[in-house]
Design a protein around this motif. Sequence first.
Motif, PDB file in Angstrom:
ATOM      1  N   CYS A  52      -6.321  -4.338 -18.510  1.00 40.09           N
ATOM      2  CA  CYS A  52      -7.387  -3.342 -18.295  1.00 40.09           C
ATOM      3  C   CYS A  52      -8.310  -3.281 -19.501  1.00 40.09           C
ATOM      4  O   CYS A  52      -7.913  -3.450 -20.621  1.00 40.09           O
ATOM      5  CB  CYS A  52      -6.798  -1.958 -18.057  1.00 40.09           C
ATOM      6  SG  CYS A  52      -5.740  -1.848 -16.604  1.00 40.09           S
ATOM      7  N   SER A  91       0.831  -1.196   0.000  1.00 41.63           N
ATOM      8  CA  SER A  91       0.000   0.000   0.000  1.00 41.63           C
ATOM      9  C   SER A  91       0.872   1.255   0.000  1.00 41.63           C
ATOM     10  O   SER A  91       1.828   1.361   0.758  1.00 41.63           O
ATOM     11  CB  SER A  91      -0.949   0.006   1.203  1.00 41.63           C
ATOM     12  OG  SER A  91      -0.238  -0.100   2.417  1.00 41.63           O
ATOM     13  N   ARG A 105      -7.615   1.741 -12.660  1.00 44.16           N
ATOM     14  CA  ARG A 105      -8.189   3.087 -12.564  1.00 44.16           C
ATOM     15  C   ARG A 105      -7.144   4.174 -12.795  1.00 44.16           C
ATOM     16  O   ARG A 105      -7.431   5.209 -13.372  1.00 44.16           O
ATOM     17  CB  ARG A 105      -8.864   3.291 -11.213  1.00 44.16           C
ATOM     18  CG  ARG A 105     -10.235   2.665 -11.130  1.00 44.16           C
ATOM     19  CD  ARG A 105     -10.935   3.098  -9.877  1.00 44.16           C
ATOM     20  NE  ARG A 105     -10.401   2.362  -8.742  1.00 44.16           N
ATOM     21  CZ  ARG A 105     -11.094   1.495  -8.020  1.00 44.16           C
ATOM     22  NH1 ARG A 105     -12.356   1.279  -8.283  1.00 44.16           N
ATOM     23  NH2 ARG A 105     -10.534   0.853  -7.032  1.00 44.16           N
ATOM     24  N   ASP A 106      -5.922   3.968 -12.316  1.00 41.48           N
ATOM     25  CA  ASP A 106      -4.885   4.994 -12.421  1.00 41.48           C
ATOM     26  C   ASP A 106      -3.701   4.584 -13.300  1.00 41.48           C
ATOM     27  O   ASP A 106      -2.777   5.370 -13.473  1.00 41.48           O
ATOM     28  CB  ASP A 106      -4.356   5.348 -11.022  1.00 41.48           C
ATOM     29  CG  ASP A 106      -5.440   5.934 -10.135  1.00 41.48           C
ATOM     30  OD1 ASP A 106      -6.229   6.762 -10.631  1.00 41.48           O
ATOM     31  OD2 ASP A 106      -5.517   5.557  -8.949  1.00 41.48           O
ATOM     32  N   SER A 144      -1.857  -6.338  -1.260  1.00 44.72           N
ATOM     33  CA  SER A 144      -2.555  -5.061  -1.282  1.00 44.72           C
ATOM     34  C   SER A 144      -1.714  -4.033  -2.020  1.00 44.72           C
ATOM     35  O   SER A 144      -0.572  -3.761  -1.638  1.00 44.72           O
ATOM     36  CB  SER A 144      -2.814  -4.565   0.145  1.00 44.72           C
ATOM     37  OG  SER A 144      -3.320  -3.240   0.099  1.00 44.72           O
ATOM     38  N   ARG A 167      -8.536  -4.436 -11.009  1.00 40.58           N
ATOM     39  CA  ARG A 167      -9.518  -3.379 -11.303  1.00 40.58           C
ATOM     40  C   ARG A 167      -9.112  -2.064 -10.657  1.00 40.58           C
ATOM     41  O   ARG A 167      -9.210  -1.005 -11.271  1.00 40.58           O
ATOM     42  CB  ARG A 167     -10.896  -3.795 -10.827  1.00 40.58           C
ATOM     43  CG  ARG A 167     -11.524  -4.846 -11.696  1.00 40.58           C
ATOM     44  CD  ARG A 167     -12.893  -5.206 -11.195  1.00 40.58           C
ATOM     45  NE  ARG A 167     -13.479  -6.259 -12.004  1.00 40.58           N
ATOM     46  CZ  ARG A 167     -14.501  -6.991 -11.616  1.00 40.58           C
ATOM     47  NH1 ARG A 167     -15.060  -6.788 -10.453  1.00 40.58           N
ATOM     48  NH2 ARG A 167     -14.967  -7.932 -12.415  1.00 40.58           N
ATOM     49  N   SER A 168      -8.656  -2.136  -9.436  1.00 38.83           N
ATOM     50  CA  SER A 168      -8.234  -0.928  -8.723  1.00 38.83           C
ATOM     51  C   SER A 168      -7.019  -0.284  -9.394  1.00 38.83           C
ATOM     52  O   SER A 168      -6.974   0.933  -9.580  1.00 38.83           O
ATOM     53  CB  SER A 168      -7.917  -1.283  -7.267  1.00 38.83           C
ATOM     54  OG  SER A 168      -7.405  -0.172  -6.591  1.00 38.83           O
ATOM     55  N   LEU A 169      -6.044  -1.091  -9.771  1.00 41.05           N
ATOM     56  CA  LEU A 169      -4.837  -0.563 -10.410  1.00 41.05           C
ATOM     57  C   LEU A 169      -5.150   0.017 -11.788  1.00 41.05           C
ATOM     58  O   LEU A 169      -4.543   1.004 -12.203  1.00 41.05           O
ATOM     59  CB  LEU A 169      -3.772  -1.662 -10.530  1.00 41.05           C
ATOM     60  CG  LEU A 169      -3.137  -2.106  -9.220  1.00 41.05           C
ATOM     61  CD1 LEU A 169      -2.243  -3.321  -9.453  1.00 41.05           C
ATOM     62  CD2 LEU A 169      -2.361  -0.985  -8.570  1.00 41.05           C
ATOM     63  N   ARG A 195      -3.139  -0.969  -2.561  1.00 40.43           N
ATOM     64  CA  ARG A 195      -3.945   0.229  -2.307  1.00 40.43           C
ATOM     65  C   ARG A 195      -3.071   1.485  -2.311  1.00 40.43           C
ATOM     66  O   ARG A 195      -2.123   1.598  -1.536  1.00 40.43           O
ATOM     67  CB  ARG A 195      -4.658   0.114  -0.971  1.00 40.43           C
ATOM     68  CG  ARG A 195      -5.675   1.215  -0.717  1.00 40.43           C
ATOM     69  CD  ARG A 195      -6.432   1.034   0.590  1.00 40.43           C
ATOM     70  NE  ARG A 195      -6.911  -0.327   0.795  1.00 40.43           N
ATOM     71  CZ  ARG A 195      -6.480  -1.131   1.779  1.00 40.43           C
ATOM     72  NH1 ARG A 195      -5.590  -0.723   2.637  1.00 40.43           N
ATOM     73  NH2 ARG A 195      -6.971  -2.345   1.891  1.00 40.43           N
ATOM     74  N   VAL A 211      -9.705  -7.943  -7.889  1.00 34.46           N
ATOM     75  CA  VAL A 211     -10.010  -6.685  -7.196  1.00 34.46           C
ATOM     76  C   VAL A 211      -8.840  -5.717  -7.321  1.00 34.46           C
ATOM     77  O   VAL A 211      -9.027  -4.533  -7.609  1.00 34.46           O
ATOM     78  CB  VAL A 211     -10.350  -6.948  -5.706  1.00 34.46           C
ATOM     79  CG1 VAL A 211     -10.476  -5.655  -4.932  1.00 34.46           C
ATOM     80  CG2 VAL A 211     -11.614  -7.774  -5.586  1.00 34.46           C
ATOM     81  N   ASP A 212      -7.619  -6.205  -7.122  1.00 35.32           N
ATOM     82  CA  ASP A 212      -6.436  -5.356  -7.270  1.00 35.32           C
ATOM     83  C   ASP A 212      -6.264  -4.908  -8.718  1.00 35.32           C
ATOM     84  O   ASP A 212      -5.937  -3.750  -8.979  1.00 35.32           O
ATOM     85  CB  ASP A 212      -5.164  -6.088  -6.813  1.00 35.32           C
ATOM     86  CG  ASP A 212      -5.074  -6.217  -5.306  1.00 35.32           C
ATOM     87  OD1 ASP A 212      -5.440  -5.259  -4.600  1.00 35.32           O
ATOM     88  OD2 ASP A 212      -4.630  -7.275  -4.842  1.00 35.32           O
TER      89      ASP A 212
END
Length: 152
Positions: free
Chosen positions: A152, A89, A133-134, A107, A129-131, A109, A126-127
């Motif tokens: 992505c 994180s 984003r940016d 993680s 999708r989160s990664l 995050r 989940v990671d």
Amino acid sequence: MLLVLSPLLSPLPAAADFSGVDYTLTNQNEQDFSAQNLANTSFAGATGRHANFSGADLHGAILTQAAFPNANFAGADLSGTLMDKVDLSGADLSGAILTGAIASGSSFRGANVTDADFSDALIDRVDQRSLCRDAEGTNPITGADTRLSLGC
């Protein structure tokens, strides 16, 4: 090996070779490993808050169940690492190579993954999708597009 330094000359090595060293369950908080050869080392269960691994060669290392929050892995080679259940994180992974890394349960995050290469890496959906984003950029070494390498 004995190293004798002349009082007039005090050469410093460009990078030390710590490949294969066992850092399992050690405290490496704020340590500087920048540009070091740490291939095939073990940092399993270690802590490395704010540690500096920028430009380090960590390919094949074991980072399982370690904690590296806010650590600097910019430009590091993390290819083929076993990094499941690792706290990354807030880590700086910009320009890092994570090809073939196994990072399930980790993680990411708040991690910076600009120009990172995740080709063939195993990360949780989940990671991923989160990664995504940016995620942006292209890895300067492998030429891989970060978003494409993340799927992505």
